[in-house]
Design an enzyme around this catalytic site. Sequence first.
Site, PDB file in Angstrom:
ATOM      1  N   ASP A  89       0.844  -1.194   0.000  1.00 46.82           N
ATOM      2  CA  ASP A  89       0.000   0.000   0.000  1.00 46.82           C
ATOM      3  C   ASP A  89       0.878   1.243   0.000  1.00 46.82           C
ATOM      4  O   ASP A  89       2.084   1.173   0.291  1.00 46.82           O
ATOM      5  CB  ASP A  89      -0.950   0.009   1.199  1.00 46.82           C
ATOM      6  CG  ASP A  89      -0.219   0.017   2.538  1.00 46.82           C
ATOM      7  OD1 ASP A  89       0.808  -0.681   2.658  1.00 46.82           O
ATOM      8  OD2 ASP A  89      -0.677   0.699   3.472  1.00 46.82           O
TER       9      ASP A  89
ATOM     10  N   GLU B 115      -0.010  -1.071   5.867  1.00 48.11           N
ATOM     11  CA  GLU B 115       1.083  -0.499   6.656  1.00 48.11           C
ATOM     12  C   GLU B 115       0.948   1.004   6.812  1.00 48.11           C
ATOM     13  O   GLU B 115       1.208   1.553   7.887  1.00 48.11           O
ATOM     14  CB  GLU B 115       2.425  -0.843   6.008  1.00 48.11           C
ATOM     15  CG  GLU B 115       3.645  -0.577   6.910  1.00 48.11           C
ATOM     16  CD  GLU B 115       4.174   0.841   6.808  1.00 48.11           C
ATOM     17  OE1 GLU B 115       4.996   1.230   7.668  1.00 48.11           O
ATOM     18  OE2 GLU B 115       3.781   1.581   5.883  1.00 48.11           O
TER      19      GLU B 115
END
Length: 448
Positions: free
Chosen positions: A93, A160
């Site tokens: 991400d 994350e």
Amino acid sequence: MPAPASFSNYIDTHADAFIKRLSDAVAIQSISSDARRRQDVIAMGNWLNGQLNELGVETKLMQGQTLQLPPAIIGRLGSDPAKKTVLIYGHYDVQPALKTDGWKTDPFTLVVDEDSGRLIGRGSTDDKGPILGWLNVVEAHKNLGIAMPVNVRFCFEGMEENGSEGLDECIQEEVKKGKDGWFDGVDCVCISDNYWLNTRTPALTYGLRGIAYFSINITWAWTVHEPMTDLIKLMSKLVDHNGNILIPGIDDMVPPHDEEELKLYQKMDYTTDDIEEAAGGKESEKTVVLMGRMRQPSLSLHGIQGAFSEVGAKTVIPAKIGGKFKIIPLVNAYLEAEFAKLNTKNKMEVEYLHGGKPWVADVRHWNFEAAKKAIEAVYKKTPDYTREGGSIPVTLTFAESLGVNVLLLPMGRADDGAHSTNEKLDRSNFIEGTKVLGTYLYEVGATA
């Protein structure tokens, strides 16, 4: 033990194909903090899972049970009991990015600047480039018909940048399965999700300062006391204009450095000129600057939620606002005491949003020695041993759950601008960094 020459040659001759794969990954707008992009993050996870499967990596997807979260991809390659097992972590991400933020190019179209050698695009260095570096290593061995020097386990997540929601529980549950779990037999962990200290010298990272992100929420009691006024007063009590934290006792909570740690700072390839190059500021003493950046507490004010920030003039008084800041660590009692001094009718709540604990590893461990030899073999330089001023929450989870050494092996440079506009990864760091990752596995495999 150096990697075979055929491995390095493969990386060099397939560089353009690797950059094309990175371009495909950057094009997927996997912004985990934006719920409107959740399907894009899931699509990125599925794309990455497909790439791993094509390379012969067995995978399983772990997804949230109550929330539709992007999958954590758990993978394994090799099960030779005579070989060491390395667990590799990364995240797919990215941070939000808009052209209007100040990007010179479309942030989700990888631009290859032939003059500078920069690969510009959101996620190029944080953390899609490093993840794909590992895939490049696996591809080279598969296509060359060379056995991997170690068994490899993968853990790639898609949350994350939004607090790694749900990942700790996934890891801990997998570890509890023992021999039936996919993390059984892991000897060490390698994470590539940070950066060199400068643009010249590779680094190995052995510590994270950690982070605690809070919001001071003020709710209007419909009296003469406006929430914004109270909030601004409280935020001014957290830190002064020189960056000094005003909360009593914070500095006392950090253990003092010893002589061995001090020598690591003194040896770093870093000058105060590097600060001006990276951030436009100047300091006088190298060790003071480095310890302030890496190990001493800091407090940053990040924004006010609910306040008017658009163009024009708006006179509406918000009924509830939140001032966001981060610190390691925070004493809630201090804010409560300062709020009481205001003698206001408004209500205050200190809300903990997310964070990550501090972590320090032993740089004398064979895991660090293997990475050091790999860097010296590829870059012909001895790495700096650094700490990071922020947090990678999963680091401590791996260290505590598995009971093994965790290493941070950065691919990118200090000027990559990971969370900024015009994020980039230098082509040389992507290609030579891939060689370092592969050589590291050979050095781990050669340890007794």
